[in-house]
Design a protein around this motif. Structure first.
Motif, PDB file in Angstrom:
ATOM      1  N   ALA A 225      60.148   3.043 -35.066  1.00 20.29           N
ATOM      2  CA  ALA A 225      60.850   2.595 -33.854  1.00 20.29           C
ATOM      3  C   ALA A 225      61.758   3.653 -33.222  1.00 20.29           C
ATOM      4  CB  ALA A 225      61.665   1.329 -34.148  1.00 20.29           C
ATOM      5  N   ILE A 226      61.447   4.937 -33.457  1.00 20.42           N
ATOM      6  CA  ILE A 226      62.291   5.971 -32.875  1.00 20.42           C
ATOM      7  C   ILE A 226      61.572   7.316 -32.945  1.00 20.42           C
ATOM      8  CG2 ILE A 226      63.534   6.857 -34.919  1.00 20.42           C
ATOM      9  CD1 ILE A 226      66.148   6.319 -33.200  1.00 20.42           C
ATOM     10  N   TYR A 227      61.948   8.236 -32.074  1.00 13.95           N
ATOM     11  CA  TYR A 227      61.467   9.622 -32.198  1.00 13.95           C
ATOM     12  C   TYR A 227      62.320  10.302 -33.262  1.00 13.95           C
ATOM     13  CZ  TYR A 227      58.491   9.728 -28.006  1.00 13.95           C
ATOM     14  OH  TYR A 227      57.492   9.530 -27.091  1.00 13.95           O
ATOM     15  N   GLY A 228      61.717  10.656 -34.382  1.00 10.97           N
ATOM     16  CA  GLY A 228      62.482  11.205 -35.489  1.00 10.97           C
ATOM     17  C   GLY A 228      62.713  12.699 -35.395  1.00 10.97           C
ATOM     18  N   MET A 229      61.659  13.477 -35.223  1.00 14.51           N
ATOM     19  CA  MET A 229      61.758  14.932 -35.310  1.00 14.51           C
ATOM     20  C   MET A 229      62.635  15.522 -34.213  1.00 14.51           C
ATOM     21  SD  MET A 229      58.748  17.824 -35.190  1.00 14.51           S
ATOM     22  CE  MET A 229      58.578  17.738 -33.416  1.00 14.51           C
ATOM     23  N   THR A 230      62.616  14.929 -33.025  1.00 18.58           N
ATOM     24  CA  THR A 230      63.297  15.526 -31.875  1.00 18.58           C
ATOM     25  C   THR A 230      64.698  14.986 -31.641  1.00 18.58           C
ATOM     26  OG1 THR A 230      62.117  13.954 -30.457  1.00 18.58           O
ATOM     27  CG2 THR A 230      61.179  16.169 -30.679  1.00 18.58           C
ATOM     28  N   GLY A 231      65.212  14.160 -32.571  1.00 22.49           N
ATOM     29  CA  GLY A 231      66.630  13.806 -32.484  1.00 22.49           C
ATOM     30  C   GLY A 231      66.974  12.367 -32.221  1.00 22.49           C
ATOM     31  N   GLY A 232      66.012  11.461 -32.256  1.00 24.13           N
ATOM     32  CA  GLY A 232      66.357  10.046 -32.172  1.00 24.13           C
ATOM     33  C   GLY A 232      66.301   9.417 -30.798  1.00 24.13           C
ATOM     34  N   GLN A 233      65.389   9.880 -29.950  1.00 26.31           N
ATOM     35  CA  GLN A 233      65.229   9.257 -28.639  1.00 26.31           C
ATOM     36  C   GLN A 233      64.478   7.923 -28.762  1.00 26.31           C
ATOM     37  OE1 GLN A 233      64.205  12.312 -29.472  1.00 26.31           O
ATOM     38  NE2 GLN A 233      64.980  13.839 -28.036  1.00 26.31           N
ATOM     39  N   MET A 234      64.549   7.131 -27.702  1.00 22.99           N
ATOM     40  CA  MET A 234      63.825   5.858 -27.661  1.00 22.99           C
ATOM     41  C   MET A 234      62.330   6.121 -27.697  1.00 22.99           C
ATOM     42  SD  MET A 234      64.027   2.831 -24.798  1.00 22.99           S
ATOM     43  CE  MET A 234      63.261   3.844 -23.531  1.00 22.99           C
ATOM     44  N   ALA A 235      61.635   5.373 -28.532  1.00 21.69           N
ATOM     45  CA  ALA A 235      60.182   5.506 -28.670  1.00 21.69           C
ATOM     46  C   ALA A 235      59.498   4.310 -28.018  1.00 21.69           C
ATOM     47  CB  ALA A 235      59.814   5.578 -30.151  1.00 21.69           C
ATOM     48  N   PRO A 236      58.175   4.357 -27.860  1.00 18.31           N
ATOM     49  CA  PRO A 236      57.461   3.204 -27.311  1.00 18.31           C
ATOM     50  C   PRO A 236      57.639   1.948 -28.168  1.00 18.31           C
ATOM     51  CG  PRO A 236      56.047   5.142 -27.332  1.00 18.31           C
ATOM     52  CD  PRO A 236      57.262   5.498 -28.105  1.00 18.31           C
ATOM     53  N   THR A 237      57.996   2.144 -29.427  1.00 12.78           N
ATOM     54  CA  THR A 237      58.139   1.020 -30.352  1.00 12.78           C
ATOM     55  C   THR A 237      59.585   0.607 -30.589  1.00 12.78           C
ATOM     56  OG1 THR A 237      58.054   2.651 -32.111  1.00 12.78           O
ATOM     57  CG2 THR A 237      55.996   1.497 -31.613  1.00 12.78           C
ATOM     58  N   SER A 238      60.559   1.285 -29.958  1.00 10.95           N
ATOM     59  CA  SER A 238      61.966   0.906 -30.130  1.00 10.95           C
ATOM     60  C   SER A 238      62.172  -0.536 -29.675  1.00 10.95           C
ATOM     61  CB  SER A 238      62.882   1.841 -29.330  1.00 10.95           C
ATOM     62  OG  SER A 238      62.778   3.172 -29.800  1.00 10.95           O
ATOM     63  N   LEU A 239      62.972  -1.280 -30.432  1.00  8.15           N
ATOM     64  CA  LEU A 239      63.143  -2.708 -30.167  1.00  8.15           C
ATOM     65  C   LEU A 239      63.998  -2.968 -28.932  1.00  8.15           C
ATOM     66  CD1 LEU A 239      63.833  -4.025 -33.788  1.00  8.15           C
ATOM     67  CD2 LEU A 239      61.655  -3.946 -32.559  1.00  8.15           C
ATOM     68  N   PRO A 240      63.843  -4.137 -28.299  1.00  8.95           N
ATOM     69  CA  PRO A 240      64.735  -4.508 -27.198  1.00  8.95           C
ATOM     70  C   PRO A 240      66.184  -4.480 -27.677  1.00  8.95           C
ATOM     71  CG  PRO A 240      62.865  -6.004 -27.286  1.00  8.95           C
ATOM     72  CD  PRO A 240      62.798  -5.165 -28.528  1.00  8.95           C
ATOM     73  N   GLY A 241      67.037  -3.803 -26.930  1.00 16.93           N
ATOM     74  CA  GLY A 241      68.443  -3.708 -27.299  1.00 16.93           C
ATOM     75  C   GLY A 241      68.763  -2.634 -28.311  1.00 16.93           C
ATOM     76  N   GLN A 242      67.750  -1.937 -28.842  1.00 12.69           N
ATOM     77  CA  GLN A 242      67.999  -0.918 -29.868  1.00 12.69           C
ATOM     78  C   GLN A 242      68.695   0.302 -29.272  1.00 12.69           C
ATOM     79  OE1 GLN A 242      64.584   0.118 -32.242  1.00 12.69           O
ATOM     80  NE2 GLN A 242      65.576   1.877 -33.195  1.00 12.69           N
ATOM     81  N   VAL A 243      69.748   0.732 -29.920  1.00  7.64           N
ATOM     82  CA  VAL A 243      70.506   1.896 -29.481  1.00  7.64           C
ATOM     83  C   VAL A 243      69.837   3.166 -30.005  1.00  7.64           C
ATOM     84  CG1 VAL A 243      72.706   3.121 -29.646  1.00  7.64           C
ATOM     85  CG2 VAL A 243      72.671   0.641 -29.337  1.00  7.64           C
ATOM     86  N   THR A 244      69.562   4.101 -29.106  1.00  9.99           N
ATOM     87  CA  THR A 244      69.012   5.400 -29.474  1.00  9.99           C
ATOM     88  C   THR A 244      69.740   6.464 -28.659  1.00  9.99           C
ATOM     89  OG1 THR A 244      67.293   5.583 -27.762  1.00  9.99           O
ATOM     90  CG2 THR A 244      66.741   4.271 -29.731  1.00  9.99           C
ATOM     91  N   GLN A 245      69.368   7.732 -28.850  1.00 11.70           N
ATOM     92  CA  GLN A 245      70.013   8.805 -28.104  1.00 11.70           C
ATOM     93  C   GLN A 245      69.787   8.673 -26.599  1.00 11.70           C
ATOM     94  OE1 GLN A 245      72.046  11.187 -29.102  1.00 11.70           O
ATOM     95  NE2 GLN A 245      71.968  10.661 -31.269  1.00 11.70           N
ATOM     96  N   THR A 246      68.655   8.113 -26.195  1.00 15.59           N
ATOM     97  CA  THR A 246      68.361   7.974 -24.771  1.00 15.59           C
ATOM     98  C   THR A 246      68.515   6.541 -24.281  1.00 15.59           C
ATOM     99  OG1 THR A 246      66.014   7.863 -25.362  1.00 15.59           O
ATOM    100  CG2 THR A 246      66.857   9.992 -24.618  1.00 15.59           C
ATOM    101  N   SER A 247      68.965   5.654 -25.158  1.00 15.99           N
ATOM    102  CA  SER A 247      69.308   4.287 -24.737  1.00 15.99           C
ATOM    103  C   SER A 247      70.619   3.901 -25.413  1.00 15.99           C
ATOM    104  CB  SER A 247      68.196   3.294 -25.108  1.00 15.99           C
ATOM    105  OG  SER A 247      67.943   3.297 -26.511  1.00 15.99           O
TER     106      SER A 247
END
Length: 250
Positions: free
Chosen positions: A122-144
């Motif tokens: 549920a996240i882009y791991g290698m590049t630092g934690g950006q929102m992925a296509p599988t990130s959950l609704p409401g999930q906090v990431t570097q780009t959300s």
């Protein structure tokens, strides 16, 4: 009597993954399936860009690195060039479900005789934690930073359900590796995906719901708890398509 040992298809080298990362567990399950089926000498793995880009260091079979998202296309070429080889891809969610979605869908609908191991954390791991296509609704990431807003970012892609709707693929399943019971089931499922290829049945994909403690900002134990409490309700485990079983049930 030997009760537990490293699979022979898993190289005796330290893994580079972050503490608590479940890639190591999944690597072991893939290697165990290769060992159980006795196919190491004719297996070729394909790993594209992502946290598992260095998978060639960890498996003793031949490995090829593919461009970002292109692993199913590379695997298709390998299998068609030498049908006697066992070809698998090992891909993350950012790779498979984003830039590589077209390759994945078309390989599946053609029922290419390959095996795909799809790691969904549920996240882009290698590049630092950006929102992925599988990130959950409401999930906090570097780009959300305020959580994934489905009004602007859309809903997460449910890869297993999407591919199971196609007529082509032989086998689609979703497993997890967050506890002993789920790891044992994941091992059986991954082995079945490789067996399908050995028996020339066609395209098999196993989605593995996984954790990423570092980019989730959690301890390894908290990450597994979060996975259980949040991801598995959105990504239910189970077999989504099994053509052979469906034919037997007719």
């Amino acid at each position: 009597m030997v009760v537990f040992e490293r699979p022979k298809s898993l190289a005796e080298v330290p893994l580079h993954y972050c503490p608590g990362c479940t890639h190591g567990i999944i690597h072991r399950l893939v290697a165990q399936a290769i060992d159980d089926l006795g196919i190491e000498g004719r297996t070729i793995g394909v790993a594209p860009v992502g946290c598992a880009v260095m998978a060639y260091d960890y498996f003793t079979c031949d490995m090829i690195e593919a461009a970002h998202g292109r692993a199913p296309a590379v695997a298709t070429g390998l299998k068609r060039a030498d049908p006697g080889k066992i070809i698998f891809t090992y891909q993350g969610d950012g790779d498979l479900a984003s830039i590589g979605m077209a390759e994945t869908v078309h390989a599946a609908t053609r029922n290419e005789n390959i095996t795909v191991i799809f790691v969904n954390n549920a996240i882009y791991g290698m590049t630092g934690g950006q929102m992925a296509p599988t990130s959950l609704p409401g999930q906090v990431t570097q780009t959300s930073p305020y959580g994934r807003d489905v009004a602007t970012a859309g809903y997460p892609v449910k890869v297993s359900e999407l591919l199971a709707a196609l007529d082509g693929p032989e086998f689609i399943a979703r497993v997890a590796v967050n506890n002993v019971k789920n790891v044992k089931n994941a091992q059986k499922t991954i082995k079945k995906a490789f067996e399908n290829q050995v028996n020339n049945k066609g395209f098999s994909l196993v989605e593995v719901v996984s954790s990423c403690p570092t980019n989730w900002g959690m301890t390894p134990s908290d990450a597994l708890k979060w996975l259980d409490e949040n991801m598995l309700s959105y990504y239910p485990l189970g077999v989504y398509k099994d053509k052979s079983a469906e034919k037997e049930g007719e």
